[in-house]
Enzyme design. Structure first.
Site, PDB file in Angstrom:
ATOM      1  N   TYR A 121       0.754  -1.179   0.082  1.00 13.74           N
ATOM      2  CA  TYR A 121       0.082  -0.036   0.073  1.00 13.74           C
ATOM      3  C   TYR A 121       0.893   1.064  -0.112  1.00 13.74           C
ATOM      4  CZ  TYR A 121      -5.047  -0.379  -0.267  1.00 13.74           C
ATOM      5  OH  TYR A 121      -6.275  -0.152  -0.462  1.00 13.74           O
TER       6      TYR A 121
ATOM      7  N   GLU B 183      -0.443   4.840  -0.721  1.00 10.89           N
ATOM      8  CA  GLU B 183      -1.308   6.048  -1.176  1.00 10.89           C
ATOM      9  C   GLU B 183      -0.230   7.238  -0.915  1.00 10.89           C
ATOM     10  OE1 GLU B 183      -4.353   5.921   1.706  1.00 10.89           O
ATOM     11  OE2 GLU B 183      -5.799   4.758   0.457  1.00 10.89           O
TER      12      GLU B 183
ATOM     13  N   ASP C 264      -6.416  12.628 -25.614  1.00 12.19           N
ATOM     14  CA  ASP C 264      -6.295  11.146 -25.246  1.00 12.19           C
ATOM     15  C   ASP C 264      -5.755  10.286 -26.278  1.00 12.19           C
ATOM     16  OD1 ASP C 264      -6.847   8.727 -24.567  1.00 12.19           O
ATOM     17  OD2 ASP C 264      -9.036   8.893 -23.958  1.00 12.19           O
TER      18      ASP C 264
ATOM     19  N   THR D  17      -3.771   5.093 -21.975  1.00 12.24           N
ATOM     20  CA  THR D  17      -3.492   4.048 -21.315  1.00 12.24           C
ATOM     21  C   THR D  17      -1.833   3.386 -21.722  1.00 12.24           C
ATOM     22  OG1 THR D  17      -3.886   2.936 -23.457  1.00 12.24           O
ATOM     23  CG2 THR D  17      -5.832   3.233 -21.749  1.00 12.24           C
TER      24      THR D  17
ATOM     25  N   LYS E  85      -2.195  -0.489 -24.887  1.00 14.40           N
ATOM     26  CA  LYS E  85      -2.459  -0.838 -26.271  1.00 14.40           C
ATOM     27  C   LYS E  85      -1.241  -0.741 -26.987  1.00 14.40           C
ATOM     28  CE  LYS E  85      -6.934   1.187 -25.018  1.00 14.40           C
ATOM     29  NZ  LYS E  85      -8.036   1.991 -25.190  1.00 14.40           N
TER      30      LYS E  85
ATOM     31  N   ARG F  98      -1.778  -3.401 -18.104  1.00 15.66           N
ATOM     32  CA  ARG F  98      -3.110  -2.499 -18.063  1.00 15.66           C
ATOM     33  C   ARG F  98      -2.817  -1.450 -17.011  1.00 15.66           C
ATOM     34  NH1 ARG F  98      -6.494  -5.546 -20.878  1.00 15.66           N
ATOM     35  NH2 ARG F  98      -7.815  -3.753 -21.005  1.00 15.66           N
TER      36      ARG F  98
END
Ligand SMILES: *Cc1c(COP(=O)(O)O)cnc(C)c1O
Length: 443
Positions: A53, A55, A198, A224, A227, A233
């Site tokens: 974790y 954050e 984008d 992203t 691709k 991902r």
């Protein structure tokens, strides 16, 4: 602590993974948003980084133990900055859609006016489509493509002057031509809007110089990473020098919108894998790869047209091809998608501009070459595949989509049963398998 291998603990899922690997290995993957990552990227994804974790951001975390997470995230950020020539980078967005939501959160208030390319004309849901949060929470204005399939810059200018959007999107998911970043920048500057590119689909082409860069024209770039960029991902938000000049706080605003604005803990295994993918993208081999993607798409497009198929905009500049099947009938995409799947070719049905049918029964098929090019296939294979696709389309030509809903279901059921037994398609399935064996993937 369970140290057993998946094989021993869960044979059901192990077998399913194996089946999926075989499907990828022995089929032609032609969905333009998909790709195959390297073993190295896969290794980073399946690593201990998934346990953590963290954050916050490097040097400013809410949890302890982030010494090495910070190292990985800083490496990823520096590599992206260098590759895309941008001033600020956030690599934490979970995926492309959350990244776009975070841009809205950084720049807009609910009800503000935003503008993007219509979904039916190739745009993305998150650019203001009515069923997406982006169309529900904002006053969304949509621009379109012209009859020739190219973005209607004049319409975009007219709409921008009339509605004064605060944010304008440029970028799409089913658009085969170069994006006019410069022209949209002139419009955005004229009305004082933030311009966001984008580049989810074309990021890999851009870093290789196979598509013009957005960096000098827009304020923010989202993409992203899975691709054409061929990473895990994930997604990233970048602020350009131009963006920093418009608003020196833009980097901080983006970071605040990602966390704590929209997300919790970042996916650190993804961050590590993004770093690995960025190192791969910064090589001569990747440049060559990306240029080959476009060469392959052009070769495939030509072969499809030579075999009588009609393409939206009459061709491609990128990795993507949109076939207009209205020459057979409106709503024919579903037949072609399913028949291609029987032949071992994975694609997706897609709307075409001014689609006379509906998004569920669209009139087009979307094809792409990034995944095949990763397997080292070249123009020769594209020509062969183009012939196969045309042959499959022929097998579907006699099926007509009824107007009535129940009749549609019945006819599709029969169609699916029949194509499974279709000798031409079954024969092609074997040829596809043989071609795949010549271009091994993970085996
Ligand atoms: C794929 C895509 C996205 C969304 O990415 P997800 O990871 O599927 O959420 C956003 N914008 C464009 C233009 C895309 O093509």
């Amino acid at each position: 602590m369970n140290k057993k291998k998946l094989q021993e603990t869960d044979s059901e899922i192990k077998e399913t993974l194996q089946n999926e690997e075989d499907r990828q290995e022995f089929g032609l993957e032609m969905i333009p948003s998909e790709n195959f990552v390297s073993k190295a990227v896969m290794e980073a994804m399946g690593s201990v980084m998934t346990n953590k974790y963290s954050e916050g951001y490097p040097g400013k975390r809410y949890y302890g133990g982030n010494e090495f997470i910070d190292v990985a995230e800083k490496i990823a950020i520096e590599r992206v900055k260098k590759l895309f020539k941008v001033a600020h980078v956030n690599v934490q967005p979970y995926s492309g859609s959350p990244a776009n939501a975070e841009v809205y959160l950084a720049l807009c208030k609910p009800g503000d006016t935003i503008m993007g390319q219509s979904l039916l004309d190739g745009g993305h849901l998150t650019h203001g489509w009515k069923t997406s949060f982006s169309g529900l929470f904002f006053n969304s204005i949509q621009y379109h493509v012209k009859a020739d399939g190219y973005i209607d810059i004049e319409e975009a200018r007219k709409l921008a002057l009339e509605h004064k959007p605060k944010l304008i999107w440029i970028g799409a998911s089913a658009y085969a031509r170069e994006f006019p970043f410069k022209e949209l920048a002139e419009i955005a500057d004229e009305v004082g809007a933030y311009l966001v590119a984008d580049i989810a689909h074309i990021a890999g082409l851009i870093v290789a110089g196979a598509h013009p860069s957005a960096s000098e024209h827009v304020h923010i770039i989202t993409t992203t990473t899975h691709k054409t960029l061929r990473g895990p991902r994930g997604a990233m938000i970048m602020v350009t020098e131009k963006g920093m000049q418009k608003d020196p706080d833009l980097g901080k605003k983006i970071d605040k919108a990602v966390f704590p604005g929209f997300q919790g803990g970042p996916h650190d295994h993804t961050t590590a894998a993004i770093a690995v993918a960025m190192k791969e993208a910064d090589t001569p081999e990747f440049k060559e790869y990306a240029h080959q993607i476009v060469k392959n798409a052009k070769a495939l497009a030509q072969e499809l047209m030579d075999n009588g198929l009609k393409l939206v905009s009459g061709g491609t500049d990128t990795h993507l091809i949109l076939v207009d099947l209205t020459t057979i009938q409106k709503g024919h995409g579903v037949f072609v998608q399913d028949a291609l799947e029987v032949a071992g070719i994975t694609t997706n049905k897609n709307t075409i501009p001014q689609d006379p049918s509906s998004p569920f029964y669209p009139s087009g098929i979307r094809l792409g070459t990034p995944a095949l090019t990763t397997r080292n296939m070249k123009e020769e294979e594209m020509k062969q595949i183009g012939k196969w696709i045309a042959a499959v389309v022929k097998e579907t030509e006699n099926y007509k989509l009824p107007e009535e809903k129940e009749e549609r279901k019945e006819l599709l059921k029969n169609f699916r049963a029949e194509i499974k037994e279709n000798a031409v398609l079954k024969g092609l399935r074997e040829e596809v398998r043989e071609m795949c064996k010549r271009f091994p993937l993970y085996k």
